[in-house]
Design an enzyme around this catalytic site. Structure first.
Site, PDB file in Angstrom:
ATOM      1  N   ASP A 134       0.848  -1.197   0.000  1.00 27.18           N
ATOM      2  CA  ASP A 134       0.000   0.000   0.000  1.00 27.18           C
ATOM      3  C   ASP A 134       0.886   1.250   0.000  1.00 27.18           C
ATOM      4  OD1 ASP A 134      -2.148  -1.687   0.248  1.00 27.18           O
ATOM      5  OD2 ASP A 134      -2.283  -1.461   2.429  1.00 27.18           O
TER       6      ASP A 134
HETATM    7  N1  URA Z   1      -1.095  -5.930   3.976  1.00 25.95           N
HETATM    8  C1  URA Z   1      -1.630  -4.686   3.983  1.00 25.95           C
HETATM    9  O1  URA Z   1      -2.660  -4.457   4.599  1.00 25.95           O
HETATM   10  N2  URA Z   1      -0.972  -3.718   3.315  1.00 25.95           N
HETATM   11  C2  URA Z   1       0.183  -3.911   2.662  1.00 25.95           C
HETATM   12  O2  URA Z   1       0.736  -2.981   2.075  1.00 25.95           O
HETATM   13  C3  URA Z   1       0.720  -5.212   2.653  1.00 25.95           C
HETATM   14  C4  URA Z   1       0.058  -6.214   3.321  1.00 25.95           C
END
Ligand code: URA
Length: 270
Positions: free
Chosen positions: A116
């Site tokens: 993310d």
């Molecule tokens: N899980 C998440 O919630 N976000 C990420 O970026 C990676 C794994």
């Protein structure tokens, strides 16, 4: 439309394999590009799926862009900072990870999976479409380790629920390894350099899936909002020693382990 069987000059390979290894698309995606007439070899459109190319001599292009296979594929890990989207170009003009890695040196470099925008840490890049596709296959259960700063302190029952596998809105998550890290744990500083804030905790979570927002959703499911998230391990790879925003090439041993892992997982999936 011109089709070609073997273009061989000795060391040849199937065109769809060449395209996948060059990072153009998966094998299946490459076949679709070929049958759509978008692939040329030495200027001639090649649609026949059995066609061979010599990676050292033939000029392969897709939609006019030339792709080359280098002797050695590029593999590197980036310590992704917060605020960068995991894409090689962003139509909305947001900062993207492509600006942090050496794309000129490794044409066709792309990220293996996604973090993310607000997640930091280990993001693997490669030019090797084959290995990436295998590692990203849903049946490929590569372990990934995350450090999550969460609101509140998860108790033994909540950790046990994570370990058994919580049921998310897109199905049950596989069992995870979960623990609350102590303030003295050196890994804590990657999510809270100033120490753990009051009424918060740092959870170490090891999962072997890669669904969207999975860690955030798993922790939310047991009542703990994720305030910051950092990935410090991807399969056999460890991020240690790479500064935020910096990258390093993988060691040959690390590449070997990844390739083996992909092969094992592919065999397992068959
Ligand atoms: N899980 C998440 O919630 N976000 C990420 O970026 C990676 C794994």
């Amino acid at each position: 439309m011109e089709t070609s069987g073997s273009l061989g000059h000795g060391c040849t390979m199937r065109l769809q394999r060449f395209l996948a290894r060059a990072g153009v698309a998966s094998r299946r995606g490459s076949e679709n590009l070929m049958t759509a007439g978008r692939v040329r070899v030495n200027g001639r459109v090649v649609t026949e799926l059995g066609s061979k190319v010599d990676p050292e001599r033939d000029v392969v292009s897709v939609d006019g862009r030339v792709y080359a296979l280098f002797d050695a594929h590029g593999y590197l890990m980036l310590n992704k900072p917060s605020g960068y989207v995991t894409t090689m170009s962003d139509p909305q003009g947001r900062p993207c990870v492509a600006s942090l890695v050496p794309v000129d040196r490794f044409p066709g470099l792309f990220p293996v999976g996604r973090l993310d925008a607000d997640t930091t840490g280990l993001l693997l890049f490669t030019t090797n479409g084959d290995v990436a596709n295998r590692l990203l296959h849903p049946s490929c259960h590569v372990w990934k380790h995350y450090l999550a700063l969460v609101r509140g302190v998860p108790g033994p029952l909540e950790l046990e629920r994570l370990r058994r596998g919580v049921v998310l809105d897109d199905g049950a998550a596989l069992p995870a390894e979960a623990s609350v890290l102590s303030q003295g744990d050196p890994r804590v500083s990657s999510v809270c350099p100033g120490g753990i804030p009051r009424s918060c905790a740092v959870v170490g979570l090891r999962i072997r899936e890669g669904r969207k927002h999975q860690v955030k959703r798993m922790l939310k499911h047991v009542g703990h909002e994720v305030l910051r998230l950092h990935r410090d391990q991807f399969g056999p790879l460890r991020l240690e020693g790479v500064d935020e925003g910096a990258w390093r090439l993988l060691e040959p041993g690390e590449v070997g382990m990844l390739e083996e892992l992909g092969q094992k997982e592919a065999a397992h999936a068959r």
